[in-house]
Design a protein around this motif. Structure first.
Motif, PDB file in Angstrom:
ATOM      1  N   ILE A 593      -8.329   6.715   4.027  1.00 35.02           N
ATOM      2  CA  ILE A 593      -8.297   5.622   3.036  1.00 35.02           C
ATOM      3  C   ILE A 593      -9.814   5.837   2.295  1.00 35.02           C
ATOM      4  O   ILE A 593     -11.185   6.639   2.499  1.00 35.02           O
ATOM      5  N   ASN A 595     -12.455   3.769  -0.245  1.00 34.96           N
ATOM      6  CA  ASN A 595     -12.865   2.760  -0.612  1.00 34.96           C
ATOM      7  C   ASN A 595     -13.357   2.486  -1.716  1.00 34.96           C
ATOM      8  O   ASN A 595     -14.584   3.089  -1.518  1.00 34.96           O
ATOM      9  N   ASP A 599     -11.477  -2.001  -4.565  1.00 35.51           N
ATOM     10  CA  ASP A 599      -9.964  -1.399  -4.291  1.00 35.51           C
ATOM     11  C   ASP A 599      -9.857  -0.390  -2.907  1.00 35.51           C
ATOM     12  O   ASP A 599     -10.859  -0.362  -2.924  1.00 35.51           O
ATOM     13  N   SER A 600      -8.859  -1.120  -2.429  1.00 38.75           N
ATOM     14  CA  SER A 600      -8.518   0.829  -1.480  1.00 38.75           C
ATOM     15  C   SER A 600      -7.923   1.164  -1.559  1.00 38.75           C
ATOM     16  O   SER A 600      -6.574   0.431  -1.666  1.00 38.75           O
ATOM     17  N   SER A 602      -4.936   4.664   0.486  1.00 42.39           N
ATOM     18  CA  SER A 602      -4.561   4.578   2.127  1.00 42.39           C
ATOM     19  C   SER A 602      -3.398   6.088   1.584  1.00 42.39           C
ATOM     20  O   SER A 602      -2.384   5.379   0.757  1.00 42.39           O
TER      21      SER A 602
END
Length: 1283
Positions: A593, A595, A599-600, A602
């Motif tokens: 993941i 970050n 935004d993020s 994965s």
């Protein structure tokens, strides 16, 4: 861009927006701005209209208000100005209008009774409070009176009048005796709403001299007591039965007026013998089901939250076996005023229009009057912009001087409503509340929202510009929100820049700049991949990212959506995760993941761990048995054992197990003794007395156990007294009048010597009594007879042998035998949740009436009839058991639109108690099942005839049928859908104007008022045009019926029980088809299970199903290339609900019960003959012959169980040893004390001593009469006490 609108059109929006801003003074958006805005006063808190105060405490009359500038406060009392500066006892709190009247320093509350009103005033207007009526509470003493004893004939009625002193507020009334125990009430004896105690008929047990009425005054926390009333009942034989007569109300009719929203209480109390039963009805209507409650044994009808619809005639009917009497109460529901539309604050700009609306309702209709700044509007200063029109004030072209607070008063004879609403006229230039030069950062291709919070009066217009000299923003690429926010739905790189918000009205203009930056999105350019690794190997997952250079990313790794294990084998690098020395536990999904602040992203991959390649096998085996066992160091209680280990066969010996044989008590049986580590070959063993020991050793490794070694030589230990007492001592009665004491006998080697016996001792718990003991042989049970029903006993069992006693045993608590519960649960209520589920409530029974261990409650319920069919059927009762002291439960699986009955029973270890009265409830309508069949016949060129059967389970009143159909072409494409609604009383329909030689698909279902049920489908074809296809008969038409073009299985239905289900279907197609049934758990991915159907039957029974589980099922035909029906889903029944057929009406059951009763009668006669002969039991003869004091029956005054001869069996019960046969209750048995009604304990109810003063000289309570003897009653007397 928002276009400018005319003032009248924009007024509602402006009012709404400014009201939000002004009302936000409680939670300000911009405190500096709101501090500068003027606002008329608003009352925020005030005392209640009817304010009853404690005369011993200071009087606090609350009045709080807000406004800008802060308001000043003044008060009126009884309509005139109240000058608080002239009264030293009265002060006003700082920055508040709240008055504090000092009573505790010499003031008298009575001097300040009156009507008070508060006014809050500033330069913008004046708001007023309600009229607050101040009255001190009063709790006067009872007037002294001489009360004559009541002499009443048995069976007559009686009313004991309370007549409490008039207090403010009225007191709470209850009746108690001298011991402060509440008098028991029932259908025969109960307290009326006026506090009087009513006896429908008196009984001898009603004789007593301490009927005392108490009045509790809550405000002063005092309790006043009336003089005790004496009642003496004299008996006459025979007692004359009487038909019902109403004690209250009198006459045949009466009237009652109640206010809307209050609780309506109607009462009927009747005299008669037998005791009458009260029933309530409403003439010409139904009692409201969800607001109606019956209290005081149905003598009081209670309807909460009454409305005008509850007006009408209510009839109470009192009935017994001799007749009935009724009384009609005419109820009228009036209403104090209540709001329909309360006036709301207005915030206007100069020159705008507005209205204040005040609408209220009531019965009678309330009158509306207006005040301005607390003055009647008729005499208030004139305002040319104001016009009063009944319940509305219209404002036109207002100016700043029009600001004021208006009061609307709606009143009728039952009360009034008062509401303040201000008109605040503001002229304010625009202000922008969003901070200047605010920076917004957004990811590319995401929405961007730029704020421009503003305020002004008149409402400003908002315009947006981009850049310093940019043009005004317009177009579909922007969204302009009413609160000033600019939205860019899809922000791009070229959206970066400075944006200017401009707010202007006729009083000025202001602007503000904000900045927008567009950032590149974060991406994972090298994602982790699926890995397979051998156990103890190494694996690495990559996670390479690309991100905006101005953003700082953080990378987190998860395993199975949780944090990584806290293990040094997991190494997290900049772009990877490495796992060293992989084990089976590392199997799973690993997620990377990334970050940033904006935004993020994965990505995940799975790791599979497999076994390493096999190595050449080494032969492992169980060890060889040890040998050469030797005993040394022989002592009375210990010995040393040594041995030589056998070969371990490539697997080290982990431990040795030592076993022993007792050749004296259990020859040939080997027992576990102990175990030692595999490196040890000698052990010191503890021994027991009086055992002939032999030992053997077993070696154990990872492969298994060796064969036992050869036994050692034998060693006999000396005898001794027992070291331990029996375990698992219990006392559980098998009959209501006995106590069965059981224990686990000592094993042979535990006896420590010959002559093992047991000393059994018992005594009743919590009774000052001596132990009763008896010595018994080597058994495991002893029965104590003649005990009271279900009382606790202290029990102990001690072992002894020829050499002495074991140590003193510990005591355990047991109980004598249980009997069936005495009473049924009361106040059974049913709340129907939906058409298939109901919730039942009941009051728990008193624990003393359970007469045993409370195991729970059983709810018996059964369907009486279906409300849609009105036909009764065989009653199949269902039982739900709720463990423990629960007072509610759910009834699942009910049938919609049906009438049910239920009752509740309490359960103990003996069985079930009596059932509560049957409670009737009804389930609402549900959706119907599918129609039972749909047939299509009589095909023609352009018509088809449809015939159908009504649903098997209508679950309500059918309102209609819905038919939908559509044509199907040769490629199985569906044409337009046609829907037809058919009346519910129809069973056939001819469809006309259809296309010839066309295939149609039909969907058919039924409807109730709740909704549509499941549908069934059919397909059929109209006949070909005979002119075009002469001589050719369509294969789908045979003998006037429409046949399907292809074989098919339809209408698969299921009927499920707990562990099996009946599956049935309809088949149309070639004859002699071989069917099979496939099924599985619904929602499961497991393969279908297949069952072959014998022959060509159209039904099958699935067995071995799990209760309470949803299953899917389908039916297929062998040899039809995978042809199957559609899936059906069903659910097996819950395991907790047992079904019970009512066998009480079966002939064989009645005959069996008669035979059992006859046998019991014969046994009772034989027992009484033997008792009357005066003989002695064998035990008695043996005791007379051996005058051993330890086993002689104890004397009566010893209080123990000495009932061996009939001479003692017929001794009368001592006073207080049992509940009397006349069912009277001793006062010490009641658990409802006066403490339950006061604030303190031990009878101290107040601080001024009004109650304590009457009892302060009373002596300490003496022991209750009847408890001086703890003698156990005989079995005969114990039976008599329950007759």
């Amino acid at each position: 861009m928002m276009k400018k609108k005319s003032i009248p059109a924009s007024k509602p929006f402006l009012i709404l927006f400014l009201c939000q801003i002004i009302s936000a003074l409680d939670v300000p958006l911009d405190s500096k701005l709101l501090e500068e805005l003027s606002q008329p006063p608003t009352i925020t808190h005030q005392s209640p209209k009817d304010y009853i105060v404690d005369p011993r405490e200071n009087i606090v009359i609350q009045c709080e208000a807000k406004g800008k500038p802060p308001p000043s406060f003044s008060w009126t009392r009884n309509g005139t100005h109240f000058d608080i500066d002239k009264d030293a006892q009265v002060t006003m709190k700082p920055n508040s209008g709240t008055l504090v009247i000092n009573i505790m320093n010499g003031g008298k509350a009575e001097a300040y009774e009156g009507v008070y009103q508060c006014t809050a005033r500033n330069e913008r207007g004046a708001a007023i409070s309600n009229n607050i009526v101040i009255r001190p509470s009063r709790s006067p003493l009872w007037t002294k009176e001489k009360l004559e004893p009541h002499h009443v004939r048995e069976g007559d009625s009686l009313v004991l009048h309370c007549r409490p002193p008039v207090g403010l507020p009225p007191p709470i009334i209850f009746w108690m005796d001298n011991a402060f125990q509440r008098l028991p009430q029932s259908e025969r004896v109960s307290q009326g709403l006026n506090g009087d105690l009513y006896f429908s008929n008196v009984q001898p047990e009603d004789t007593r001299e301490d009927y005392i009425c108490y009045a509790r005054f809550n405000h002063t926390q005092t309790i006043q007591q009336k003089q005790p009333i004496s009642v003496k009942v004299f008996s006459t034989k025979p007692v004359t039965e009487r038909q019902p007569v109403l004690l209250t109300p009198t006459g045949s009719t009466s009237t009652k007026v109640e206010l809307r929203g209050n609780v309506l209480l109607l009462e009927c109390i009747a005299a008669g013998l037998p005791t009458p039963v009260i029933r309530w009805i409403k003439e010409g209507g139904e009692l409201p089901s969800n607001r109606t409650f019956f209290e005081n044994f149905k003598k009081t009808l209670k309807i909460i939250d009454v409305s005008e619809a509850d007006s009408g005639n209510y009839k109470c009917i009192a009935r017994n076996t001799l007749g009935s009497v009724h009384h009609v109460i005419s109820v009228t529901v009036k209403a104090a005023p209540y709001w329909i539309t309360a006036p709301r604050n207005l915030v206007l700009s100069p020159g705008e229009d507005g209205t204040l609306i005040c609408r209220a309702n009531g019965n009678p209709k309330p009158s509306i009057s207006w005040l301005a700044n607390g003055v009647p509007i008729a005499i208030a200063p004139e305002d040319p912009s104001r016009k009063v029109d009944g319940d509305t004030i219209i404002f036109s072209h207002v100016q700043e001087r029009s600001s004021a607070v208006y009061q609307c008063n709606a009143s009728n004879e039952y009360g009034y409503l008062l509401a303040n609403a201000f008109v605040n006229v503001l002229a304010e230039p625009p202000r922008i509340l969003t901070p200047a030069n605010k920076l917004y950062q957004v990811i590319a291709d995401s929405p961007a929202l730029l704020d421009c919070a503003y305020f002004g009066s008149p409402k400003p217009e908002i315009e947006w510009f981009k850049g310093v000299k940019g043009s005004i923003l317009r177009g579909n690429e922007y969204v302009f929100h009413d609160n000033g926010t600019l939205e860019i739905p899809v922000a791009q790189k070229d959206s970066t820049g400075t944006y200017t918000c401009v707010a202007r009205n006729e009083l000025g203009k202001i602007q503000n700049e904000v900045h927008l930056e567009i950032k590149d999105p974060t991406m994972i350019i090298k994602q982790p991949e699926y890995k397979v690794v051998q156990r103890y190997g190494q694996v690495s997952f990559e996670c390479i990212i690309k991100h905006d250079s101005t953003l700082l990313p953080t990378v987190i790794w998860l395993k199975d959506n949780d944090e990584l294990p806290d293990d040094e084998r997991f190494l997290v690098g900049k772009d990877n995760l490495t796992i060293m020395n992989v084990t089976d536990k590392d199997d799973g999904t690993y997620t990377c993941i990334v970050n940033t602040t904006l935004d993020s992203v994965s990505a995940s991959a799975v790791l599979t761990v497999v076994a390493a390649p096999p190595t050449p096998a080494i032969i492992y085996a169980r060890p060889n048995p040890p040998f050469d066992l030797e005993l040394t160091g022989q002592l009375e209680r210990s010995i040393e054992l040594s041995w030589i280990p056998g070969d371990e066969n490539n697997s080290p010996i982990t431990h040795f197990v030592i076993e022993y044989e007792d050749g004296l008590h259990e020859p040939g049986v080997w027992h576990y003794q102990t175990e030692v580590p595999g490196t040890q070959t000698t052990v010191q063993l503890k021994l027991s007395p009086y055992v002939n020991y032999s030992f053997r050793v077993v070696a154990v490794n990872k492969i298994g156990r060796s064969q036992p070694s050869e036994p050692s030589e034998q060693y006999l230990t000396k005898s001794a007294s027992p070291d331990e007492n029996p375990a698992n001592v219990q006392g559980i009665g098998s009959e209501p009048d006995n106590l069965v004491i059981t224990w686990e006998s000592l094993k042979g080697f535990q006896s420590n010597g010959p002559g093992l016996q047991y000393k059994v001792s018992w005594r009743q718990k919590d009774v000052d009594d001596e132990w009763t003991s008896v010595i018994v042989a080597n058994v495991s049970k002893y029965i104590v007879s003649g005990t009271p029903t279900f009382v606790p006993y202290e029990i102990k069992v001690q072992a002894l042998n020829d050499l002495g006693y074991a140590p003193e045993p510990s005591e355990v608590i047991g109980h004598s035998g249980e009997d069936l519960p005495m009473v049924a649960p009361g106040n059974v209520q049913v709340h129907v949740i939906n058409s298939t589920l109901a919730k039942v409530h009941w009051d728990p029974v008193p624990l003393k009436t359970v007469r045993g261990h409370l195991q729970g409650y059983k709810v018996y319920y059964w369907k009486v009839q279906s409300l849609s069919r009105r036909s009764r059927r065989h009653v199949e009762k269902k039982i739900l058991t709720f463990r423990g002291n629960k007072t509610f439960g759910m009834l699942p699986g009910l049938e919609p639109y049906s009438s049910y009955k239920l009752n509740v029973r309490v359960v103990n270890g003996k069985g079930e108690g009596p059932a509560s009265p049957d409670k009737v409830f009804k389930t609402p309508e549900g959706v119907p099942s599918s129609p039972s069949y749909l047939k299509i016949t009589n095909p023609t060129l352009d018509s088809l005839t449809l015939e159908w059967g009504s649903p098997t389970h209508p679950n309500g009143v059918l309102t209609s049928y819905i038919l939908k159909f559509q044509p199907i072409n040769n490629t199985h494409e569906l044409g337009p859908l046609v829907e037809i609604r058919i009346p519910a009383n129809e069973s056939s329909l001819i469809l006309k104007n259809l296309n010839y030689s066309t295939r149609y698909k039909f969907y058919f279902n039924a409807q109730t008022s709740v909704g549509s049920g499941s549908q069934i489908t059919e397909e059929a074809v109209t006949i070909m045009d005979e002119g075009k296809m002469a001589g050719i008969l369509h294969p789908a038409v045979v003998a006037g019926k429409v046949q399907p073009l292809y074989p098919r299985i339809r209408n698969v239905t299921t009927a499920a029980a707990e562990t099996y289900a009946n599956i049935s279907w309809e088949y149309e197609g070639p004859d002699h088809a071989n069917f099979y049934v496939e099924y599985g758990v619904a929602g499961s991915k497991e393969d279908w299970k297949k069952e072959i159907v014998n022959g060509s039957r159209s039904f099958f029974v699935l067995k071995g199903l799990t209760p309470g589980t949803a299953y899917k099922v389908r039916v297929g035909a062998e040899g039809l290339s995978g042809f199957r029906s559609s899936e059906d889903v069903f659910e097996t029944g819950p395991a907790m609900a047992s079904r019970q057929v009512d066998i009480a009406t079966q002939g064989w059951f009645i005959g069996l019960m008669c035979a059992v009763a006859l046998l019991i009668l014969i046994l009772l006669i034989v027992c009484f003959i033997r008792r009357n002969k005066g003989g002695k039991y064998p035990v008695k003869e043996k005791e007379d012959a051996h005058a051993d004091p330890e086993i002689q029956p104890m004397k009566e005054d010893d209080g123990t169980f000495g009932e061996y001869s009939d001479a003692e069996d017929h001794k009368p019960l001592k006073k207080g040893s049992r509940t009397p046969s006349d069912r009277t209750v001793k006062k010490e048995d009641s658990d409802d004390s006066l403490v339950d009604y006061g604030e303190g304990v031990n009878g101290q109810f107040n601080e001024d001593g009004s109650f304590i003063g009457q009892y302060s000289g009373k002596k300490e309570k003496e022991p209750a009469e009847g408890n001086e003897s703890s003698e156990a009653p005989s079995p005969v007397n114990a039976m008599n006490s329950f007759v």
